[in-house]
Design an enzyme around this catalytic site. Sequence first.
Site, PDB file in Angstrom:
ATOM      1  N   VAL A   3      44.027  57.760  33.973  1.00  0.00           N
ATOM      2  CA  VAL A   3      45.471  58.308  33.461  1.00  0.00           C
ATOM      3  C   VAL A   3      46.451  58.078  34.075  1.00  0.00           C
ATOM      4  O   VAL A   3      47.062  58.688  34.250  1.00  0.00           O
ATOM      5  CB  VAL A   3      45.005  59.747  32.798  1.00  0.00           C
ATOM      6  CG1 VAL A   3      46.495  60.242  31.696  1.00  0.00           C
ATOM      7  CG2 VAL A   3      43.775  59.836  32.090  1.00  0.00           C
ATOM      8  N   HIS A   4      47.151  56.464  34.063  1.00  0.00           N
ATOM      9  CA  HIS A   4      47.476  56.382  35.060  1.00  0.00           C
ATOM     10  C   HIS A   4      49.813  57.459  34.503  1.00  0.00           C
ATOM     11  O   HIS A   4      50.186  57.558  35.981  1.00  0.00           O
ATOM     12  CB  HIS A   4      48.541  54.842  35.055  1.00  0.00           C
ATOM     13  CG  HIS A   4      47.399  53.521  34.512  1.00  0.00           C
ATOM     14  ND1 HIS A   4      46.956  52.999  35.235  1.00  0.00           N
ATOM     15  CD2 HIS A   4      46.639  53.207  33.458  1.00  0.00           C
ATOM     16  CE1 HIS A   4      46.072  52.455  35.258  1.00  0.00           C
ATOM     17  NE2 HIS A   4      45.401  52.522  33.559  1.00  0.00           N
ATOM     18  N   ASP A   5      50.073  57.000  33.720  1.00  0.00           N
ATOM     19  CA  ASP A   5      51.935  57.215  33.745  1.00  0.00           C
ATOM     20  C   ASP A   5      51.589  58.404  34.076  1.00  0.00           C
ATOM     21  O   ASP A   5      53.035  58.426  34.631  1.00  0.00           O
ATOM     22  CB  ASP A   5      52.036  56.943  31.831  1.00  0.00           C
ATOM     23  CG  ASP A   5      52.426  55.356  32.026  1.00  0.00           C
ATOM     24  OD1 ASP A   5      51.637  54.502  32.935  1.00  0.00           O
ATOM     25  OD2 ASP A   5      52.055  55.099  30.313  1.00  0.00           O
TER      26      ASP A   5
END
Length: 338
Positions: free
Chosen positions: A273-275
Amino acid sequence: MIPIWLDCDPGHDDAVAILLAAKLPAFNLLGISTVFGNAPLEKTTVNAMAVLKAIGQDSEIKVYPGAERIQSRGGGGDGGSHDQSNQSHSPSSCSRGHYETAPSTFAPSIHGESGLDGTSLLPEITCTIEPHVDSTLVAMANAIRNNPGTCLVATGSLTNVSALFDRFPDVKNLVETVSIMGGGFGMGNWTPYAEFNIWCDAESASQVLGDPIVAAKVVLCPLNVTHTAIATEEVLSQIKSVGGNVSQMFFELMTFFKETYESEFGFKDGPPVHDPLSVAVLLNGIVTKERRVTVDVTVGGEQRGMLTEQVGGHLTVVEEVDLNKFWALVVTCLEACK
Ligand code: BDR
Ligand code: CA
């Protein structure tokens, strides 16, 4: 409170970034701008509005549509002339090295056709989206000018951010931090060399990361760290167990993201879950390891979007975060939506 502006392309993980930016009491979210990326601009804009509505922040926070495509900078390759065909990601054939021939690229195989597939709980948004890039840049600049200490967070391609600094150079000195999710060192997810956000607009990324005034303010979360923020079964069950519509909606979104990451990239334990890391790192106590470097972005050819670093610069690369604290922030925000 930390004033922040979020530039994004929702996108499942962008939706979590919106949640943290809008709901954490530490932040004053001044506005959201959208950019093409995970889906065409119209869809990323509707998605940002729908997420804000779902979490009950749509009357306080405005969404500004930004760039529909990369901007022409003259010379080798004009992204503005490319069509908007919906090119799906197939990680097995990483052969998008040629900027001159690449169409604008979206990521339906990761985020679905809408950019935010996987739930029926997102509120419907009926208004028409008209891109007004210049008024969006004006809104961004005014927010930064009027709110000393504003942190600009970018979780999509750097098209709007680069255009902002081109159009209003004074803002470079006024912004406190430019927190970016993008790139990978020695790894990619769109090509073997490049991460999606940087690949989408390597020209803008090169301008932003290569500008000494801006680079000194950049906090970069590359894939090397975002791939540690996995929404495992345990995380998913924490999200679900908050209860209520919003937690169910994020559970469904993360479940869709998990399925596409597994089918497209073979991730077995859950999706990265990068952002939202780019939002969370603005808080004290989240970053546990970082380094300072100079970063160069390859713009053309097969290695388009590749980052190369040299020691001794002023750009901060996040290496490690406190994941327990990070996921606790997500749960806190979901609880605040009940
Ligand atoms: C980045 O690409 C997008 O698909 C995600 O939203 C994230 O910003 C990860 O490479
Ligand atoms: Ca994104």
